[in-house]
Design an enzyme around this catalytic site. Structure first.
Site, PDB file in Angstrom:
ATOM      1  N   ARG A   1       0.826  -1.210   0.000  1.00 39.28           N
ATOM      2  CA  ARG A   1       0.000   0.000   0.000  1.00 39.28           C
ATOM      3  C   ARG A   1       0.865   1.267   0.000  1.00 39.28           C
ATOM      4  O   ARG A   1       0.502   2.268  -0.620  1.00 39.28           O
ATOM      5  CB  ARG A   1      -0.948   0.005   1.205  1.00 39.28           C
TER       6      ARG A   1
ATOM      7  N   GLY B   1      -5.582  -5.957   2.246  1.00 33.25           N
ATOM      8  CA  GLY B   1      -4.273  -5.813   2.874  1.00 33.25           C
ATOM      9  C   GLY B   1      -3.632  -7.148   3.193  1.00 33.25           C
ATOM     10  O   GLY B   1      -2.481  -7.414   2.800  1.00 33.25           O
TER      11      GLY B   1
ATOM     12  N   LYS C   1     -12.813 -10.794   8.608  1.00 34.75           N
ATOM     13  CA  LYS C   1     -13.830  -9.771   8.905  1.00 34.75           C
ATOM     14  C   LYS C   1     -15.211 -10.311   8.554  1.00 34.75           C
ATOM     15  O   LYS C   1     -15.876  -9.832   7.621  1.00 34.75           O
ATOM     16  CB  LYS C   1     -13.548  -8.516   8.093  1.00 34.75           C
TER      17      LYS C   1
ATOM     18  N   GLY D   1     -12.592  -4.876   1.055  1.00 36.54           N
ATOM     19  CA  GLY D   1     -14.041  -4.665   1.133  1.00 36.54           C
ATOM     20  C   GLY D   1     -14.559  -3.765   0.019  1.00 36.54           C
ATOM     21  O   GLY D   1     -15.601  -4.031  -0.586  1.00 36.54           O
TER      22      GLY D   1
HETATM   23  P1  ADP Z   1      -7.979  -8.662   3.936  1.00 37.07           P
HETATM   24  O1  ADP Z   1      -7.100  -7.793   4.792  1.00 37.07           O
HETATM   25  O2  ADP Z   1      -7.233  -9.257   2.799  1.00 37.07           O
HETATM   26  O3  ADP Z   1      -9.247  -7.985   3.512  1.00 37.07           O
HETATM   27  P2  ADP Z   1      -9.093  -9.945   6.297  1.00 37.07           P
HETATM   28  O4  ADP Z   1      -8.567  -8.823   7.107  1.00 37.07           O
HETATM   29  O5  ADP Z   1     -10.571 -10.112   6.181  1.00 37.07           O
HETATM   30  O6  ADP Z   1      -8.423  -9.931   4.836  1.00 37.07           O
HETATM   31  O7  ADP Z   1      -8.577 -11.332   6.901  1.00 37.07           O
HETATM   32  C1  ADP Z   1      -7.229 -11.648   7.106  1.00 37.07           C
HETATM   33  C2  ADP Z   1      -7.025 -12.389   8.386  1.00 37.07           C
HETATM   34  O8  ADP Z   1      -7.831 -13.563   8.421  1.00 37.07           O
HETATM   35  C3  ADP Z   1      -5.606 -12.876   8.573  1.00 37.07           C
HETATM   36  O9  ADP Z   1      -5.051 -12.192   9.677  1.00 37.07           O
HETATM   37  C4  ADP Z   1      -5.748 -14.378   8.848  1.00 37.07           C
HETATM   38  O10 ADP Z   1      -4.923 -14.843   9.884  1.00 37.07           O
HETATM   39  C5  ADP Z   1      -7.193 -14.481   9.270  1.00 37.07           C
HETATM   40  N1  ADP Z   1      -7.739 -15.843   9.106  1.00 37.07           N
HETATM   41  C6  ADP Z   1      -7.928 -16.536   7.992  1.00 37.07           C
HETATM   42  N2  ADP Z   1      -8.419 -17.763   8.254  1.00 37.07           N
HETATM   43  C7  ADP Z   1      -8.568 -17.847   9.592  1.00 37.07           C
HETATM   44  C8  ADP Z   1      -9.034 -18.856  10.493  1.00 37.07           C
HETATM   45  N3  ADP Z   1      -9.461 -20.036  10.062  1.00 37.07           N
HETATM   46  N4  ADP Z   1      -9.031 -18.576  11.815  1.00 37.07           N
HETATM   47  C9  ADP Z   1      -8.584 -17.374  12.262  1.00 37.07           C
HETATM   48  N5  ADP Z   1      -8.147 -16.372  11.475  1.00 37.07           N
HETATM   49  C10 ADP Z   1      -8.136 -16.613  10.157  1.00 37.07           C
HETATM   50 MG    MG Z   2      -7.178  -7.305   6.873  1.00 39.92          MG
END
Ligand code: ADP
Ligand code: MG
Length: 396
Positions: A36, A354, A197, A377
């Site tokens: 980023r 991210g 999330k 999102g």
């Molecule tokens: P992004 O930032 O790409 O939009 P998110 O913030 O929604 O993605 O999710 C990322 C997080 O999800 C990571 O920190 C990862 O560790 C967590 N994650 C993925 N699968 C699991 C799981 N089964 N249990 C707990 N955390 C998880």
């Molecule tokens: Mg995230």
């Protein structure tokens, strides 16, 4: 849609407020993925080259009660300065005397980063008074965060309404690249949605049923669906109160011929720690004292099989807790396969978010995707065809 751009303004000797996204993954005070930051560079340098003073605004994390050292944007200063090869000053507030003094004393050719906008209640409320405080610091507002454009927050929406404003180069690039690949995507088109999330992204899934032929649900998001199917999920991350929503998403998807692909096997452990004891079990067999932290090898095979028959893939959210090995396996395997299919011209691939981008960088596949967006999102909401408030306000 015509965006106002930097070309519409004379920037010379002007204070240019730039909304950037400094919300980068940080571990032990170190930026672990600076995608980023790198993507913010072109607009900042262009402002400098044209004689403007860049004053950067950003949120960081989700603070609930004002100042929180762990969510200070100051943590991004060194990494940003390295990317820009410019001095980056920091002001410990984004409004008021402290901010004004930092703006007034900013040496020419340097950059100023202001403290987290979300330390003020007015940010998330899109409060015009808070936006007016921000506006005092600049002559022109440049919005360069497609990644927050789905939120009507003060530094995204209200600010752009009350002062001369335009899109930054990253905002322009994100929209045109996404439009190129996704406005009429090659079918079949598949979404991969994972991550943590759950509550904010689960509702988005409902609206992806119609544009998508298939949706792979993984990561923490999948747990809520497994629970909704009546499976035991032990101590896994889950939003139990969202189970009805998950059930209705599965029913609607069936009606509308959108295939939902959930994990068929899971990697579970009793604790979330590197190289801890873990085992692979069928998706309905998580022990009561364990948590699901990744998808198993059968699920990886299943996802590969679906990818093979897909022409466009859109990905947000890792398939497991990838930061801690070996729970990066499913995410890495799927990322490498998407990269390979993209490189051999069989698939168009767009990923955003991210943590998603950090995971793809970790597996060495990010630069082999068709396009990597800084947005998570926002990119999902854009896909639904929604007008994003932070984009609409920049159109003339
Ligand atoms: P992004 O930032 O790409 O939009 P998110 O913030 O929604 O993605 O999710 C990322 C997080 O999800 C990571 O920190 C990862 O560790 C967590 N994650 C993925 N699968 C699991 C799981 N089964 N249990 C707990 N955390 C998880
Ligand atoms: Mg995230």
């Amino acid at each position: 849609m015509a965006l106002r751009t930097l070309d519409d303004f004379n920037l010379k000797n002007k204070n240019i407020l730039i909304r950037v996204d400094m919300n980068v993954p940080i571990h032990n005070g170190q930026v672990t993925d600076s995608t980023r930051l790198s993507r913010a560079v072109p607009t900042i340098l262009e402002v400098l080259e044209k004689g403007g003073k860049p004053i950067l605004l950003s949120h960081f994390g989700r603070p609930t009660r004002g100042f929180d050292l762990t969510m200070s944007t100051q943590q991004a200063v060194t990494a940003l300065s390295n990317r820009l090869k410019k001095r980056v000053h920091f002001a410990s507030s984004c409004i008021g005397e402290t901010a004004q003094l930092a703006v007034n004393t900013l040496p020419e050719g340097d950059v100023l980063l202001l403290e987290n906008t979300r330390f003020h209640q007015g940010e998330k409320k899109n409060d015009p008074e808070f936006a007016a405080e921000l506006a005092k610091l600049g002559d022109i507002f440049v919005s360069d965060t497609f990644s927050t454009a789905h939120r009507a927050h003060a530094s995204v929406e209200a600010l752009a309404r009350i002062m001369p404003s335009c899109a930054g180069r990253l905002m322009e690039e994100e929209i045109s690249r996404l439009e190129n690949v996704l406005s009429s995507p090659k079918k079949p088109v598949m979404a991969v949605v994972g991550g943590a999330k759950v509550s904010s992204k689960l509702l988005l899934l409902e609206n992806l049923i119609s544009p998508m032929d298939k949706i792979v649900i993984g990561g923490g998001m999948a747990n809520t669906f497994l629970a909704a199917k009546g499976y035991n999920i032990g101590q896994s991350l889950c939003e139990h109160e969202m189970q009805d929503t998950a059930r209705s998403i599965m029913e609607n998807a069936k009606k509308m011929n959108c295939e939902i692909i959930l994990p068929i096997d899971i990697v579970v452990a009793k604790e979330f720690a590197a190289n801890t004891n873990c085992e692979t079990l069928p998706a309905d067999a998580c022990p009561a004292d364990s948590m699901i932290l990744d998808a198993g090898s059968q699920t990886i095979k299943l996802i590969h099989e679906h990818l093979k028959h897909t022409k466009t893939v859109i990905w947000n959210g890792p398939l497991g807790a990838f930061e801690v090995p070996p729970f990066n396996k499913a995410t890495d395997a799927a990322a490498k396969y998407v990269a390979e299919l993209t490189q051999s011209g069989k698939i168009l691939s767009v990923a955003g978010g991210g943590d998603t981008v950090s995971a793809l960088n970790g597996s060495g596949s990010a630069d082999k995707f068709t396009y990597i967006s800084t947005a998570g999102g926002a990119f999902l909401e854009w896909l639904e065809g929604k007008t994003l408030p932070g984009v609409a306000v920049l159109t003339s």
